[in-house]
Design an enzyme around this catalytic site. Structure first.
Site, mmCIF file in Angstrom:
data_model
loop_
_atom_site.group_PDB
_atom_site.id
_atom_site.type_symbol
_atom_site.label_atom_id
_atom_site.label_comp_id
_atom_site.label_asym_id
_atom_site.label_seq_id
_atom_site.Cartn_x
_atom_site.Cartn_y
_atom_site.Cartn_z
ATOM 1 N N GLU A 85 0.810 -1.210 0.000
ATOM 2 C CA GLU A 85 0.000 0.000 0.000
ATOM 3 C C GLU A 85 0.853 1.273 0.000
ATOM 4 O O GLU A 85 0.575 2.206 -0.734
ATOM 5 C CB GLU A 85 -0.934 -0.028 1.229
ATOM 6 C CG GLU A 85 -1.845 1.163 1.381
ATOM 7 C CD GLU A 85 -2.871 1.281 0.259
ATOM 8 O OE1 GLU A 85 -3.015 0.320 -0.513
ATOM 9 O OE2 GLU A 85 -3.495 2.346 0.153
ATOM 10 N N ASP A 86 1.892 1.290 0.806
ATOM 11 C CA ASP A 86 2.598 2.556 1.047
ATOM 12 C C ASP A 86 3.992 2.663 0.439
ATOM 13 O O ASP A 86 4.669 3.667 0.625
ATOM 14 C CB ASP A 86 2.729 2.800 2.562
ATOM 15 C CG ASP A 86 1.370 3.051 3.193
ATOM 16 O OD1 ASP A 86 0.429 3.385 2.451
ATOM 17 O OD2 ASP A 86 1.259 2.897 4.422
#
Ligand code: MN
Length: 738
Positions: A91-92
């Site tokens: 996700e990051d």
């Protein structure tokens, strides 16, 4: 507080957090396990390098904290710990699913991917999109339940560190936690985490309430400890004489549940009487643990009187979350009721860890099917495309908190259902087709109504008939999401739902027109539109063929009718004899019936509020004058209802030309399911005859039944008796007169 740590401090802290995580794992780790976790840790630390949390801390603190919860509090395995460390990487950071898969294998990659999917769900303000997203999230349960468990850990840590978020975000996240994550944790058996999620949720949604209760708990701490001490001392010797190795602890009810109780019962903090429970955790071999629980129960109740209504044996029949414990409430020291929970160390672990503890003790004597069968049921509902997402979430939440009962099939298999479930729920639990064709049910050998509320221990047998179909009324009778969604999908095909929706729309529209939605107005509308039944009316409103302008026309005619009615009344000098009917407006509703069985009783109107037919009224039993009828808004109503509630009878207006007489038959015959069907079929084939009560007991090939029906006249009774006599297997039919 400003964040001021130096890079050097941070490095030390990261190493310390990591070590602490590994030190406290619930499961025993091998060398390979530790090196896999190390690899995940180093990879995640590198991937998140330079990123910081809102608080200013290095981002990696968060995955380590989530992994700590996963490893220690939830007690999951190596793959889960590694996945927790990696949970925000896709996700990051720039790394992808493929990268994770190549480095850590398919299982871990799949879990991380599931978690990424959840965090990518659009956080929408629209409740229906939110609900749809929630459904998608739960669909990951299909793949691997560990995804949800790690997600709960993630949310738990985010709640613990919520203070660094913006205030509006705090409230939003906290509400979502209370709405979804706490119930979910509860259902997965993570009782401690559920409690923490609720407390934290309350802290951010209602801070004053939260701190107020927190302070009061703190203030009463000494008193509480003294009480527990006194309790422990009193049973210490007896426990030691029996050679028990045990621990006694006082468990305070959570802030959230104290608040819930205060609100639901309308009491103050001091008036919540069961603010804490006493927990006795003992060591025992698995073989002896049930016996030992009852031995301790016996010791406790030798010293303190138990409340027989508050005994819960979750050991013989664990909850479907796997929870095991023996609960009793006793009159403890100082004459105060206190709950005592008796459980072995193993049971305590299951209560704390839920899912993970199940796996650890997999080869013990645990009934493990509970969670699995719940997950399967859930999967079933999720895959049903007919059910709308909001309904689903509502029903799902109902199921999460529902208390359970246990019933038996005719073969003696045990099935669990939520408290309040009916034979229809049971039928759908057995099979959709059994549910759809459920015509009747026998409980412990006796025929019961389909809305009979099942009790633990009931043995349930479903009588089916190919011609039977689900009815709208069933929706009010069932408790399980499964039955609800199945019934709805059949009804949908049959337009019944259109009518149900139409009914709601009509109620709303009438409210706008300042007309109350009741039998009277519905009846008037049926006549106004020249329809046959209220179903026709609702259906037409539901599909839009009755429009607003037509309803307004009705409303204006109606108000004219009212004006005329009052004019007539004034003309006649308003001298109405008690008991006379006024027919202008409510020609079809002119007779009152009372109580739940719509009994016809003698009654008269009171002078204090002079009700007229169609008014909302209730009956009041007087000592010398029989039943007096008052309007709901009568000036005396409140004091009557509060002082003499037991003398109040609910009352309902009916159409006297339509209402019938009750007649009861006694039927004796040869015990046979077909026979009952034939009898009920003959009755229902006769128009205008309704079965009011059906009570059938069978015994060794014979059955004896009592049927109460409602008929319009004597002729119908004679006709029915003749028809029933002709049925094969009937020995005797007679009308009983009381
Ligand atoms: Mn996270």
């Amino acid at each position: 507080m400003a964040y001021t740590a130096t890079i050097k401090d941070e490095k030390k802290e990261i190493a310390r957090l990591y070590k602490a995580m590994l030190h406290d794992t619930y499961q025993t780790l091998s060398k390979e396990d530790i090196s896999l976790i190390r690899k995940a840790f180093e990879f995640a630390a590198d991937a998140h390098k330079g990123q910081r949390r809102k608080s200013g801390e290095p981002y990696i603190y968060h995955p380590i904290a989530v992994a700590t919860i996963v490893a220690n509090e939830i007690g999951l395995d190596t793959d889960s710990i590694a996945a927790a460390l990696l949970h925000d990487v896709i996700e990051d950071t720039d790394y992808t699913f493929i990268d994770i898969e190549q480095l850590f294998g398919a299982t871990i990659a799949k879990i991380v991917n599931g978690l990424t999917k959840i965090s990518r769900l659009k956080k929408d303000k629209d409740i229906s999109i939110q609900a749809e997203n929630f459904r998608k999230m739960l669909l990951t349960l299909n793949d691997d339940v560990r995804v949800i468990l790690i997600k709960i850990a993630d949310r738990y840590h985010n709640m613990q560190t919520l203070q660094s978020m913006r205030e509006d975000k705090q409230v939003k996240i906290a509400s979502e936690t209370l709405f979804i994550y706490a119930p979910l944790a509860h259902r997965l058996g993570l009782y401690d985490i559920k409690t923490e999620l609720e407390n934290l949720g309350l802290k951010y949604t209602e801070p004053e309430v939260y701190y107020d209760i927190l302070n009061k708990i703190k203030q009463s701490k000494t008193e509480r400890e003294k009480y527990i001490d006194e309790f422990s001392k009193s049973i210490e010797k007896s426990l030691e004489d029996e050679g028990f190795e045990y621990q006694i602890k006082g468990r305070t009810k959570s802030i959230y549940s104290i608040r819930k109780k205060m609100r639901s019962q309308g009491v103050s903090f001091d008036e919540v009487y069961d603010k804490f429970a006493i927990r006795i955790v003992y060591s025992s071999s698995i073989k002896e643990e049930k016996f030992n629980a009852w031995k301790i129960y016996s010791i406790v109740t030798d010293h303190y009187n138990p409340n027989p209504n508050r005994l819960r044996d979750w050991i013989t029949q664990p909850k479907s979350t796997g929870y095991e414990s023996l609960h009793t409430t006793v009159m403890g020291p100082q004459g105060k009721w206190v709950e005592v929970q008796i459980r072995s160390k193993r049971m305590n672990e299951i209560a704390e860890k839920g899912y993970a503890a199940h796996f650890k003790y997999k080869h013990g004597n645990i009934n493990e099917s509970g969670l699995e069968s719940w997950l399967n049921k859930l999967k079933d509902t999720l895959e049903n495309p007919d059910i709308n997402a909001i309904d689903f979430v509502e029903q799902f939440k109902l199921n999460l908190y529902a208390k359970e009962i246990y019933v038996f099939t005719p073969q003696g298999d045990i099935k669990s259902l939520p408290k309040g479930a009916t034979p229809i729920d049971f039928a759908y639990l057995i099979h959709t087709e059994v549910g759809n064709h459920c015509r009747g049910a026998k409980v412990n050998g006796k025929l019961v109504h389909l809305n009979y509320v099942l009790l633990s221990g009931d043995q349930v047998e479903i009588i089916t008939s190919a011609s039977q179909k689900p009815k709208l009324a069933w929706l009010d009778m069932v408790k399980t999401a499964r039955a609800k969604s199945r019934i709805k999908s059949v009804l949908k095909e049959e337009h019944v739902l259109v009518a149900a929706e139409g009914k709601e729309i009509l109620a709303r529209k009438l409210r706008h027109l300042k007309i109350s939605f009741d039998e009277k107005s519905v009846n008037e509308l049926v006549n106004f539109f020249k329809l046959k039944t209220s179903f026709d009316l609702f259906f037409r409103v539901g599909n839009g063929s009755i429009e607003n302008s037509q309803l307004k026309k009705y409303a204006s005619q109606r108000s004219n009718a009212f004006v005329n009615f009052f004019k007539n009344r004034i003309k006649r000098g308003v001298k109405r004899e008690l008991g006379t009917q006024v027919n202008e407006v409510t020609s079809n509703y002119d007779l009152l019936v009372f109580g739940q069985n719509d009994e016809k009783l003698n009654y008269s109107y009171t002078k204090c509020c002079s009700p007229i037919p169609g008014d909302k009224v209730f009956g009041f039993t007087t000592v010398s004058e029989g039943i007096k009828v008052h309007k709901f808004d009568c000036p005396n109503a409140v004091s009557l209802q509060s002082q003499y509630a037991y003398r109040i009878l609910p009352a309902k207006w009916v159409d006297s030309t339509q209402s019938g007489f009750k007649a009861t038959f006694n039927i004796i015959g040869i015990d046979d399911v077909g026979l009952i069907n034939n009898v009920t079929k003959i009755i229902s084939d006769n128009h205008n005859v309704n079965i009011k009560k059906l009570n059938i007991a069978s015994d060794e090939g014979y059955f004896q039944g009592k049927i109460t029906i409602e008929v319009k006249n004597n002729q119908q009774i004679i006709k029915l008796l003749q028809q029933i006599k002709k049925i094969e297997g009937i020995e005797k039919v007679e009308r009983i007169t009381k």
